[in-house]
Scaffold this active site. Structure first.
Site, PDB file in Angstrom:
ATOM      1  N   ARG A   1       0.829  -1.200   0.000  1.00 42.03           N
ATOM      2  CA  ARG A   1       0.000   0.000   0.000  1.00 42.03           C
ATOM      3  C   ARG A   1       0.860   1.245   0.000  1.00 42.03           C
ATOM      4  O   ARG A   1       1.992   1.224   0.475  1.00 42.03           O
ATOM      5  CB  ARG A   1      -0.876   0.024   1.256  1.00 42.03           C
ATOM      6  CG  ARG A   1      -1.984  -0.997   1.300  1.00 42.03           C
ATOM      7  CD  ARG A   1      -3.113  -0.671   0.354  1.00 42.03           C
ATOM      8  NE  ARG A   1      -3.519   0.733   0.417  1.00 42.03           N
ATOM      9  CZ  ARG A   1      -4.461   1.217   1.203  1.00 42.03           C
ATOM     10  NH1 ARG A   1      -5.116   0.445   2.024  1.00 42.03           N
ATOM     11  NH2 ARG A   1      -4.755   2.503   1.165  1.00 42.03           N
TER      12      ARG A   1
ATOM     13  N   ARG B   1       3.178   4.796 -16.089  1.00 42.39           N
ATOM     14  CA  ARG B   1       3.575   4.462 -17.463  1.00 42.39           C
ATOM     15  C   ARG B   1       4.776   5.293 -17.903  1.00 42.39           C
ATOM     16  O   ARG B   1       5.660   4.804 -18.603  1.00 42.39           O
ATOM     17  CB  ARG B   1       2.407   4.681 -18.423  1.00 42.39           C
ATOM     18  CG  ARG B   1       1.350   3.624 -18.295  1.00 42.39           C
ATOM     19  CD  ARG B   1       0.323   3.740 -19.419  1.00 42.39           C
ATOM     20  NE  ARG B   1      -0.930   3.168 -18.975  1.00 42.39           N
ATOM     21  CZ  ARG B   1      -1.994   3.866 -18.606  1.00 42.39           C
ATOM     22  NH1 ARG B   1      -1.987   5.184 -18.663  1.00 42.39           N
ATOM     23  NH2 ARG B   1      -3.082   3.267 -18.207  1.00 42.39           N
TER      24      ARG B   1
ATOM     25  N   CYS C   1      -7.383   2.896 -12.520  1.00 45.00           N
ATOM     26  CA  CYS C   1      -7.598   4.088 -11.708  1.00 45.00           C
ATOM     27  C   CYS C   1      -9.073   4.147 -11.320  1.00 45.00           C
ATOM     28  O   CYS C   1      -9.941   3.770 -12.094  1.00 45.00           O
ATOM     29  CB  CYS C   1      -7.263   5.351 -12.497  1.00 45.00           C
ATOM     30  SG  CYS C   1      -5.512   5.558 -12.856  1.00 45.00           S
TER      31      CYS C   1
ATOM     32  N   GLU D   1     -11.618   7.577  -5.191  1.00 37.98           N
ATOM     33  CA  GLU D   1     -11.804   7.229  -3.786  1.00 37.98           C
ATOM     34  C   GLU D   1     -13.174   7.753  -3.342  1.00 37.98           C
ATOM     35  O   GLU D   1     -13.630   8.782  -3.848  1.00 37.98           O
ATOM     36  CB  GLU D   1     -10.684   7.888  -2.960  1.00 37.98           C
ATOM     37  CG  GLU D   1     -10.560   7.391  -1.557  1.00 37.98           C
ATOM     38  CD  GLU D   1     -10.006   5.984  -1.453  1.00 37.98           C
ATOM     39  OE1 GLU D   1     -10.453   5.261  -0.534  1.00 37.98           O
ATOM     40  OE2 GLU D   1      -9.142   5.595  -2.258  1.00 37.98           O
TER      41      GLU D   1
ATOM     42  N   ARG E   1      -3.763   7.196  -3.824  1.00 39.22           N
ATOM     43  CA  ARG E   1      -3.413   5.959  -3.132  1.00 39.22           C
ATOM     44  C   ARG E   1      -3.075   4.906  -4.167  1.00 39.22           C
ATOM     45  O   ARG E   1      -3.552   4.944  -5.293  1.00 39.22           O
ATOM     46  CB  ARG E   1      -4.584   5.463  -2.289  1.00 39.22           C
ATOM     47  CG  ARG E   1      -4.938   6.327  -1.103  1.00 39.22           C
ATOM     48  CD  ARG E   1      -6.250   5.831  -0.470  1.00 39.22           C
ATOM     49  NE  ARG E   1      -6.574   6.495   0.765  1.00 39.22           N
ATOM     50  CZ  ARG E   1      -7.246   7.648   0.858  1.00 39.22           C
ATOM     51  NH1 ARG E   1      -7.636   8.261  -0.255  1.00 39.22           N
ATOM     52  NH2 ARG E   1      -7.506   8.185   2.027  1.00 39.22           N
TER      53      ARG E   1
ATOM     54  N   TYR F   1       3.986   5.961   2.752  1.00 37.99           N
ATOM     55  CA  TYR F   1       3.052   7.069   2.955  1.00 37.99           C
ATOM     56  C   TYR F   1       3.853   8.358   2.951  1.00 37.99           C
ATOM     57  O   TYR F   1       4.655   8.596   3.838  1.00 37.99           O
ATOM     58  CB  TYR F   1       2.263   6.885   4.253  1.00 37.99           C
ATOM     59  CG  TYR F   1       1.306   5.723   4.116  1.00 37.99           C
ATOM     60  CD1 TYR F   1       0.013   5.929   3.655  1.00 37.99           C
ATOM     61  CD2 TYR F   1       1.718   4.423   4.381  1.00 37.99           C
ATOM     62  CE1 TYR F   1      -0.857   4.865   3.476  1.00 37.99           C
ATOM     63  CE2 TYR F   1       0.851   3.352   4.206  1.00 37.99           C
ATOM     64  CZ  TYR F   1      -0.431   3.580   3.751  1.00 37.99           C
ATOM     65  OH  TYR F   1      -1.295   2.534   3.560  1.00 37.99           O
TER      66      TYR F   1
ATOM     67  N   ARG G   1      -2.662   5.598   7.564  1.00 39.78           N
ATOM     68  CA  ARG G   1      -2.354   4.264   8.103  1.00 39.78           C
ATOM     69  C   ARG G   1      -1.107   4.353   8.956  1.00 39.78           C
ATOM     70  O   ARG G   1      -0.053   3.864   8.597  1.00 39.78           O
ATOM     71  CB  ARG G   1      -2.161   3.254   6.968  1.00 39.78           C
ATOM     72  CG  ARG G   1      -3.418   2.800   6.273  1.00 39.78           C
ATOM     73  CD  ARG G   1      -4.439   2.109   7.175  1.00 39.78           C
ATOM     74  NE  ARG G   1      -3.960   0.970   7.909  1.00 39.78           N
ATOM     75  CZ  ARG G   1      -4.131  -0.297   7.556  1.00 39.78           C
ATOM     76  NH1 ARG G   1      -4.783  -0.582   6.457  1.00 39.78           N
ATOM     77  NH2 ARG G   1      -3.654  -1.273   8.298  1.00 39.78           N
TER      78      ARG G   1
END
Length: 121
Positions: free
Chosen positions: A7, A63, A74, A77, A89, A107, A115
């Site tokens: 993540r 890419r 994609c 959220e 994210r 992060y 998180r």
């Protein structure tokens, strides 16, 4: 080899296409570097952007790094009231011999609050 998920997230200062691509590329390269991976280890990448980011698709940045043969998707959220704004994210599925506990989640730029339990300090 085992499949693992990593993540990551990054926050933008503004919804600007060049800035979004720069921050997303930084996120992807940091995920690869911190986990000692190459693009050949990546199986797929799922990228999301908060609803306030509309200037570019985050997958374009990946890419542009030369990772062109990896399936990417994609999505937007969900817009939760009070959520951290301007966030990209990612969740990358990779092949590795490392255990799940060795995966280093990334992060950047103020997103450790998303998180705190996974963020690498």
């Amino acid at each position: 080899m085992t499949v693992r998920a990593i993540r990551g997230a990054t926050q933008l200062d503004a919804d600007d296409a060049a800035h979004l691509l720069e921050r997303t590329a930084e996120l992807m390269t940091t995920v690869l570097d911190r986990n000692e991976l190459t693009p050949d280890d990546v199986i797929s990448i799922f990228l999301t952007a908060t609803p306030d980011l509309r200037s570019a698709f985050p997958a374009v940045a990946v890419r542009q790094l030369g990772i062109t043969d990896v399936p990417m998707m994609c999505a937007q959220e969900i817009g939760v009231a009070g959520a951290l704004p301007r966030v990209v994210r990612l969740m990358a599925h990779v092949e590795t011999t490392k255990p799940r506990s060795a995966m280093r989640h990334v992060y950047l730029h103020g997103t450790t609050v998303l998180r705190d339990d996974l963020a690498d300090r």
